[in-house]
Design a protein around this motif. Sequence first.
Motif, PDB file in Angstrom:
ATOM      1  N   SER A 178      21.923  17.067  62.061  1.00 29.80           N
ATOM      2  CA  SER A 178      23.030  16.136  61.300  1.00 29.80           C
ATOM      3  C   SER A 178      22.399  14.446  61.172  1.00 29.80           C
ATOM      4  CB  SER A 178      24.577  16.426  62.235  1.00 29.80           C
ATOM      5  OG  SER A 178      24.257  15.473  63.600  1.00 29.80           O
ATOM      6  N   PRO A 179      23.108  13.938  60.009  1.00 26.97           N
ATOM      7  CA  PRO A 179      23.096  12.408  60.283  1.00 26.97           C
ATOM      8  C   PRO A 179      23.058  11.739  61.230  1.00 26.97           C
ATOM      9  CG  PRO A 179      23.887  13.806  57.859  1.00 26.97           C
ATOM     10  CD  PRO A 179      23.698  14.817  59.082  1.00 26.97           C
ATOM     11  N   LYS A 180      24.149  11.930  61.365  1.00 31.00           N
ATOM     12  CA  LYS A 180      24.245  10.951  62.525  1.00 31.00           C
ATOM     13  C   LYS A 180      23.827  11.054  63.893  1.00 31.00           C
ATOM     14  CE  LYS A 180      28.274  10.672  66.268  1.00 31.00           C
ATOM     15  NZ  LYS A 180      28.595   9.106  65.656  1.00 31.00           N
ATOM     16  N   LEU A 181      23.280  12.111  64.040  1.00 30.68           N
ATOM     17  CA  LEU A 181      22.107  12.179  65.104  1.00 30.68           C
ATOM     18  C   LEU A 181      20.807  11.733  64.494  1.00 30.68           C
ATOM     19  CD1 LEU A 181      24.105  14.009  67.044  1.00 30.68           C
ATOM     20  CD2 LEU A 181      21.869  15.225  67.823  1.00 30.68           C
ATOM     21  N   SER A 182      20.291  11.666  63.679  1.00 33.81           N
ATOM     22  CA  SER A 182      18.891  10.806  62.229  1.00 33.81           C
ATOM     23  C   SER A 182      19.522   9.941  62.550  1.00 33.81           C
ATOM     24  CB  SER A 182      19.209  11.869  61.609  1.00 33.81           C
ATOM     25  OG  SER A 182      18.634  12.920  61.028  1.00 33.81           O
ATOM     26  N   GLU A 183      20.937   8.708  62.746  1.00 36.87           N
ATOM     27  CA  GLU A 183      20.945   7.741  62.764  1.00 36.87           C
ATOM     28  C   GLU A 183      20.379   6.943  63.990  1.00 36.87           C
ATOM     29  OE1 GLU A 183      25.331   4.557  61.911  1.00 36.87           O
ATOM     30  OE2 GLU A 183      25.152   7.306  61.475  1.00 36.87           O
ATOM     31  N   ILE A 184      20.892   7.372  64.794  1.00 40.93           N
ATOM     32  CA  ILE A 184      21.069   7.229  66.436  1.00 40.93           C
ATOM     33  C   ILE A 184      19.271   7.789  66.715  1.00 40.93           C
ATOM     34  CG2 ILE A 184      21.506   8.214  68.521  1.00 40.93           C
ATOM     35  CD1 ILE A 184      23.434   9.578  67.928  1.00 40.93           C
ATOM     36  N   ILE A 185      18.660   7.967  66.342  1.00 41.53           N
ATOM     37  CA  ILE A 185      17.301   8.395  66.330  1.00 41.53           C
ATOM     38  C   ILE A 185      16.455   7.052  66.209  1.00 41.53           C
ATOM     39  CG2 ILE A 185      15.322   9.565  66.583  1.00 41.53           C
ATOM     40  CD1 ILE A 185      16.979  10.210  68.840  1.00 41.53           C
ATOM     41  N   ALA A 186      16.953   6.895  64.561  1.00 41.91           N
ATOM     42  CA  ALA A 186      16.128   6.034  63.843  1.00 41.91           C
ATOM     43  C   ALA A 186      16.332   4.382  64.233  1.00 41.91           C
ATOM     44  CB  ALA A 186      16.817   5.946  62.455  1.00 41.91           C
TER      45      ALA A 186
ATOM     46  N   GLY B 161       5.300  12.552  57.845  1.00 43.84           N
ATOM     47  CA  GLY B 161       6.362  14.106  58.227  1.00 43.84           C
ATOM     48  C   GLY B 161       7.740  13.188  59.741  1.00 43.84           C
ATOM     49  N   ALA B 162       8.611  13.430  59.504  1.00 42.20           N
ATOM     50  CA  ALA B 162       9.734  13.593  60.328  1.00 42.20           C
ATOM     51  C   ALA B 162      10.348  14.485  60.839  1.00 42.20           C
ATOM     52  CB  ALA B 162      10.496  12.157  60.007  1.00 42.20           C
ATOM     53  N   GLY B 163       9.853  15.749  60.774  1.00 39.02           N
ATOM     54  CA  GLY B 163      10.096  16.338  61.682  1.00 39.02           C
ATOM     55  C   GLY B 163       9.602  16.164  63.042  1.00 39.02           C
ATOM     56  N   TYR B 164       9.524  17.703  63.966  1.00 38.74           N
ATOM     57  CA  TYR B 164       9.812  17.216  65.206  1.00 38.74           C
ATOM     58  C   TYR B 164       8.300  16.576  65.767  1.00 38.74           C
ATOM     59  CZ  TYR B 164      14.044  19.684  66.727  1.00 38.74           C
ATOM     60  OH  TYR B 164      15.298  20.021  67.409  1.00 38.74           O
ATOM     61  N   ILE B 165       7.112  16.980  64.741  1.00 39.17           N
ATOM     62  CA  ILE B 165       5.693  16.998  65.579  1.00 39.17           C
ATOM     63  C   ILE B 165       5.555  15.750  65.166  1.00 39.17           C
ATOM     64  CG2 ILE B 165       3.584  17.591  64.271  1.00 39.17           C
ATOM     65  CD1 ILE B 165       4.051  20.394  63.906  1.00 39.17           C
ATOM     66  N   GLY B 166       6.176  15.270  63.412  1.00 42.54           N
ATOM     67  CA  GLY B 166       6.160  14.186  63.948  1.00 42.54           C
ATOM     68  C   GLY B 166       6.787  13.191  64.258  1.00 42.54           C
TER      69      GLY B 166
ATOM     70  N   THR C 154      22.750  22.817  61.507  1.00 43.95           N
ATOM     71  CA  THR C 154      22.961  21.855  62.208  1.00 43.95           C
ATOM     72  C   THR C 154      23.888  20.817  61.142  1.00 43.95           C
ATOM     73  OG1 THR C 154      21.239  20.654  61.794  1.00 43.95           O
ATOM     74  CG2 THR C 154      21.334  21.682  64.378  1.00 43.95           C
ATOM     75  N   SER C 155      24.262  22.000  60.274  1.00 45.31           N
ATOM     76  CA  SER C 155      25.495  20.475  59.617  1.00 45.31           C
ATOM     77  C   SER C 155      25.700  21.318  58.748  1.00 45.31           C
ATOM     78  CB  SER C 155      24.121  19.373  58.795  1.00 45.31           C
ATOM     79  OG  SER C 155      23.185  19.655  57.904  1.00 45.31           O
ATOM     80  N   VAL C 156      26.337  21.215  57.917  1.00 47.26           N
ATOM     81  CA  VAL C 156      27.597  21.230  56.785  1.00 47.26           C
ATOM     82  C   VAL C 156      26.890  21.809  55.686  1.00 47.26           C
ATOM     83  CG1 VAL C 156      29.364  21.660  54.639  1.00 47.26           C
ATOM     84  CG2 VAL C 156      29.747  20.912  57.390  1.00 47.26           C
ATOM     85  N   ALA C 157      25.623  20.547  55.438  1.00 52.34           N
ATOM     86  CA  ALA C 157      25.226  20.081  53.782  1.00 52.34           C
ATOM     87  C   ALA C 157      24.135  21.665  54.454  1.00 52.34           C
ATOM     88  CB  ALA C 157      24.189  19.432  54.176  1.00 52.34           C
TER      89      ALA C 157
ATOM     90  N   LYS D 181      15.838  17.821  58.436  1.00 50.03           N
ATOM     91  CA  LYS D 181      15.978  19.583  58.574  1.00 50.03           C
ATOM     92  C   LYS D 181      16.420  19.836  60.044  1.00 50.03           C
ATOM     93  CE  LYS D 181      12.512  20.517  55.114  1.00 50.03           C
ATOM     94  NZ  LYS D 181      11.756  21.453  54.622  1.00 50.03           N
ATOM     95  N   ASN D 182      16.233  19.019  61.124  1.00 48.35           N
ATOM     96  CA  ASN D 182      16.738  19.242  62.845  1.00 48.35           C
ATOM     97  C   ASN D 182      18.056  18.874  62.981  1.00 48.35           C
ATOM     98  OD1 ASN D 182      13.394  18.176  62.523  1.00 48.35           O
ATOM     99  ND2 ASN D 182      14.060  20.631  62.671  1.00 48.35           N
TER     100      ASN D 182
END
Length: 445
Positions: free
Chosen positions: A188-196, A154-159, A340-343, A185-186
């Motif tokens: 946008s893809p851009k922020l996901s990429e930064i955190i990844a 689970g890669a939401g906030y908790i995980g 937080t995203s258009v999608a 779910k939290n």
Amino acid sequence: MKVAVIGSTHAGVFAAKQIKAEVPDAEVHVFEKNQTVSFLSCGIALWIGDHVSSTERMFYESPESLETQGIQMHMQTEVTQADLTDKRLKIKNLTNDEMREEQFDKIIITSGSKAVIPPIPGIDSDKIYMSKSWDDANRLKAQTEDVKRAIVIGAGYIGAELAEQLSLAGKQITLIDALDRVLAKNVSPKLSEIIARKYEEHGVTLAMNEKVVGFEDTADGIRVKTDRAEYEADIAILGIGFIPNTDLVADQLDTLPNGAIKTDKYMQTSLPDVYAAGDASAVFYNPTQAYDYIPLATNAVRQGMLIGRNISQPKVAYPGTQATSAVELYETAIGTTGLTSVANAEAKGISADAVTIEEDYRPDFMLSTERVVASLVWEKETRRIIGAEFLSAHDVTQAANVVSVAIENQMTIDQLALSDFFFQPNFSQPINYISSVAMAAVAKA
């Protein structure tokens, strides 16, 4: 007035306290099957990472403190049956198995949520841990001090927080999620990429877009099988979300398909003198102008207080929620509100657009500054703001609260662009980054 409160996490505690404040002579009974109240479960990952000063401070109330406020606490007591029409409860004392039945004038359902545990082969392994209750936290804390490898599912906030804290403690971590990116779910893809990239820099193996299909105990740990690969570790931790804990009453009330109890704006359910709040209930989500299930402590606290304010007569309406939240991962602050995203907006049936900017949070003549990534999402037809996100090594999370207020008041991108924000070089640019992203939205729209 005799009132029953079923459950004593955030919504139940604040409902009971507010009822006593509004109606001092009310007879308020709280029924809780556990031994603790008001546990701040959002602090579990921080405790795992040794960032908690005292475990006692992870509780803001105790059964004893609530008793001193005139609330009758029934700990280790479970409501096993509820007739909501007659306001009659069957109650079991879990310490001696004694049963009794009581009738009340009003019933408050604050039974919270429970962890999602999918019917996957091997899910009952004692090497699989949860991150929800005080008991879960103690079990997890005792185990994670010694393990060398862990799989977080689970890669939401908790995980995400658990994976971060365990990796910083030198553990070998694999983070698995069925969605295609971290915090899908939290943010946008851009922020996901930064955190990844942050995870990868800290040695975390990211297994995104992989669905867990089975667990298998090994001689020295556990094997997690996905639809694409297999991973081994000492333990696995489930953090894939929550569902309403409403099996006791859901068949008697109007609910969402997942069992979350629907209420009106005064927190009353479809039955008179029966109220619901917190993770057991649905919330009015302002970005979509519709009811949704969003289990957050902030929602629970406000809803619980509103029950108390409205217990005698409906007078204070629930203003809804934007699901505003924040997280810090690898010294990077993220604050979000709304969609937080258009999608994400389109998934809710809203035709939306978005814009993202990057700029320093304060002038470059200062000896130091940090970049801010800021995004704003709005409904195309009305230009109404429906979401925002902010990321920086500087703490920019309060910006999410600013936009949250804007969403609640149905402000447009045009109004936010001209809102009055101060300039002082220690803290901001001449044009604050909130204004900047709103201006960029106006220019794009």
